[in-house]
Motif scaffolding. Structure first.
Motif, short mmCIF file in Angstrom:
data_model
loop_
_atom_site.label_atom_id
_atom_site.label_comp_id
_atom_site.label_asym_id
_atom_site.label_seq_id
_atom_site.Cartn_x
_atom_site.Cartn_y
_atom_site.Cartn_z
N PRO A 31 13.44 -1.99 -4.59
CA PRO A 31 13.00 -2.02 -3.43
C PRO A 31 13.77 -1.14 -2.19
CG PRO A 31 13.15 -4.20 -4.10
CD PRO A 31 14.03 -3.43 -5.09
N GLU A 32 15.00 -1.23 -2.17
CA GLU A 32 15.90 -0.67 -1.00
C GLU A 32 15.71 1.05 -1.31
OE1 GLU A 32 17.85 0.03 2.14
OE2 GLU A 32 16.71 -1.38 1.66
N ASP A 49 7.67 -5.87 3.13
CA ASP A 49 7.56 -7.07 3.39
C ASP A 49 8.00 -8.17 2.17
OD1 ASP A 49 7.44 -6.44 6.20
OD2 ASP A 49 5.38 -5.78 5.53
N ALA A 50 7.41 -7.46 1.15
CA ALA A 50 7.44 -8.54 -0.27
C ALA A 50 7.90 -7.25 -1.32
CB ALA A 50 6.23 -9.08 -0.36
N SER A 61 4.17 -3.23 2.05
CA SER A 61 4.82 -2.42 2.81
C SER A 61 4.22 -2.07 4.03
CB SER A 61 5.05 -1.06 2.20
OG SER A 61 5.99 -1.33 0.60
N THR A 62 4.86 -2.05 5.16
CA THR A 62 4.28 -1.79 6.31
C THR A 62 4.70 -0.50 6.83
OG1 THR A 62 4.05 -4.12 7.15
CG2 THR A 62 4.03 -2.51 9.03
N CYS A 63 3.94 0.55 7.32
CA CYS A 63 4.41 1.72 7.36
C CYS A 63 4.60 1.77 9.25
CB CYS A 63 3.35 2.78 7.61
SG CYS A 63 3.13 3.18 5.62
N ARG A 74 -0.50 -2.72 0.12
CA ARG A 74 -0.43 -3.95 -0.79
C ARG A 74 -0.63 -3.22 -2.07
NH1 ARG A 74 -0.35 -8.80 1.46
NH2 ARG A 74 -0.94 -8.86 3.66
N GLY A 75 0.42 -3.34 -3.00
CA GLY A 75 0.40 -3.08 -4.63
C GLY A 75 0.57 -4.19 -5.27
#
Length: 153
Positions: A31-32, A49-50, A61-63, A74-75
């Motif tokens: 994720p990083e 975010d998760a 993820s939030t852009c 959301r994936g």
């Protein structure tokens, strides 16, 4: 917002990287690392975010543009074969509504010089959203940053 129209293009993007399939795959799994290369543009930062990189797992993820959230992705992972392929769906939303969905298929093919990544995007854009061009441009930009990350040091 009513959903009166849907557009459904399919785009395939191929990139060659001077790194092993394991290393390229690892940049998707971590994720990083994904936060660093996965942004759709240089002006947007990803906030993870998760992160659950497993079959059935969900990433959120939030852009961010500065301090402002501009989109949420959301994936959900449907198929993961280590160092070979990833298949997942993304639901892409502005802060007000769902803009569309995308089936993302990433294949990591071993080549003499490293890895050929074959990325297929099957996008459903709702109500003529600018999502179609944005998805392709965003992935092109992200894959360039992934290439920079994969360069030998």
């Amino acid at each position: 917002m009513s959903h009166e129209t849907i557009r459904h293009p399919t785009v395939t993007i191929e990139k060659a990287y001077a790194a092993s399939p394991a290393r390229v795959f690892g940049a998707w799994a971590d994720p990083e690392m994904r936060r660093i290369w996965g942004s759709p543009s240089d002006e947007i930062d990803l906030r993870i975010d998760a992160a659950d990189f497993s079959v059935g797992g969900e990433d959120v993820s939030t852009c961010m543009m500065g301090d402002d959230a501009i989109a949420i992705v959301r994936g959900r992972y449907h198929d993961i074969v280590t160092d070979r392929r990833i298949v997942y769906t993304e639901i892409i939303s502005s802060m007000d509504a769902i803009e569309g969905a995308c089936l993302v298929s990433a294949e990591f093919q071993s080549e003499a010089q490293g890895t050929r990544l074959v990325l297929t995007l099957q996008t459903a854009a709702l109500d003529g959203a600018d999502l179609l061009e944005g998805v392709q441009e965003g992935w092109e930009s992200a894959l360039l940053r992934l290439g920079d990350m994969m360069k030998p040091s």
